[in-house]
Design a protein around this motif. Sequence first.
Motif, PDB file in Angstrom:
ATOM      1  N   UNK A 132      -4.604  -3.808 -11.537  1.00 56.33           N
ATOM      2  CA  UNK A 132      -5.655  -3.623 -10.525  1.00 56.33           C
ATOM      3  C   UNK A 132      -5.182  -2.687  -9.423  1.00 56.33           C
ATOM      4  N   UNK A 133      -6.131  -1.947  -8.884  1.00 56.96           N
ATOM      5  CA  UNK A 133      -5.882  -1.091  -7.731  1.00 56.96           C
ATOM      6  C   UNK A 133      -6.928  -1.409  -6.675  1.00 56.96           C
ATOM      7  N   UNK A 134      -6.550  -1.238  -5.417  1.00 60.50           N
ATOM      8  CA  UNK A 134      -7.472  -1.478  -4.302  1.00 60.50           C
ATOM      9  C   UNK A 134      -7.434  -0.270  -3.377  1.00 60.50           C
ATOM     10  N   UNK A 135      -8.507  -0.125  -2.618  1.00 57.20           N
ATOM     11  CA  UNK A 135      -8.604   1.012  -1.705  1.00 57.20           C
ATOM     12  C   UNK A 135      -7.995   0.675  -0.345  1.00 57.20           C
TER      13      UNK A 135
ATOM     14  N   UNK B  19      -1.720   0.330  -6.258  1.00 54.77           N
ATOM     15  CA  UNK B  19      -1.719  -0.754  -7.252  1.00 54.77           C
ATOM     16  C   UNK B  19      -1.389  -2.092  -6.603  1.00 54.77           C
ATOM     17  N   UNK B  20      -2.081  -3.131  -7.063  1.00 54.49           N
ATOM     18  CA  UNK B  20      -1.739  -4.478  -6.620  1.00 54.49           C
ATOM     19  C   UNK B  20      -0.504  -4.946  -7.379  1.00 54.49           C
ATOM     20  N   UNK B  21       0.285  -5.795  -6.770  1.00 58.63           N
ATOM     21  CA  UNK B  21       1.464  -6.296  -7.483  1.00 58.63           C
ATOM     22  C   UNK B  21       1.061  -7.161  -8.674  1.00 58.63           C
TER      23      UNK B  21
ATOM     24  N   UNK C 271       0.824  -1.214   0.000  1.00 58.19           N
ATOM     25  CA  UNK C 271       0.000   0.000   0.000  1.00 58.19           C
ATOM     26  C   UNK C 271       0.855   1.258   0.000  1.00 58.19           C
ATOM     27  N   UNK C 272       1.993   1.207   0.675  1.00 55.29           N
ATOM     28  CA  UNK C 272       2.905   2.353   0.711  1.00 55.29           C
ATOM     29  C   UNK C 272       3.739   2.445  -0.566  1.00 55.29           C
ATOM     30  N   UNK C 273       3.659   1.414  -1.383  1.00 57.25           N
ATOM     31  CA  UNK C 273       4.401   1.331  -2.640  1.00 57.25           C
ATOM     32  C   UNK C 273       5.904   1.412  -2.427  1.00 57.25           C
TER      33      UNK C 273
END
Length: 181
Positions: free
Chosen positions: A135-138, A124-126, A69-71
């Motif tokens: 894909x992206x998630x909240x 972004x999801x890995x 989440x923090x990328x």
Amino acid sequence: MPTHVPAEAHGDERGALLAFLEAQRGGIRRSVLGLTDEQATRKPSASELSLAGLLKHVAEVERDWLETAQQVPHTVQRDMTNYHLSFQLEESQTVASVLAEWAETARATEEFIRSQPDLNGTFPLPEAPWFPPKAEQSMRWLLLHLIEEIARHAGHADIIRESLDGKTAFTLVDEERAAQG
């Protein structure tokens, strides 16, 4: 659920989700209450899981999702060749050291979530075969996913602990409260 999760302040979705996440962490933490490292690494059921292994796994999973989440790059890189190590203590690791690391991760998770403008922000999801491309998630999804993941393993931990010494989640809640005075 052997503990009551306090109601959030009206409209505090973030606080409610963090409280439920903490309640599930408590189930895992209590599962190792009063055990030696040797007892916590036993596998007394049909499963290959131990309490120490579950503890390490959920601590790694939470840290990995926080870093996703923090990328930022993951602290520990896992793939099919070393995934099994996420379920066992290594070298100098102890139940106490993993609990301490997880407490730090939990603090960082809460700090990160509370720093977000709202829970609608995404990451972004890995790239992985089990995730849709790009894909992206909240942040909300992140919290719900962590609650789901840790709750699933808290259930495993209940069975393993009861198989070890007959103590149930309710007994461990009472012991934890007595120890806290």
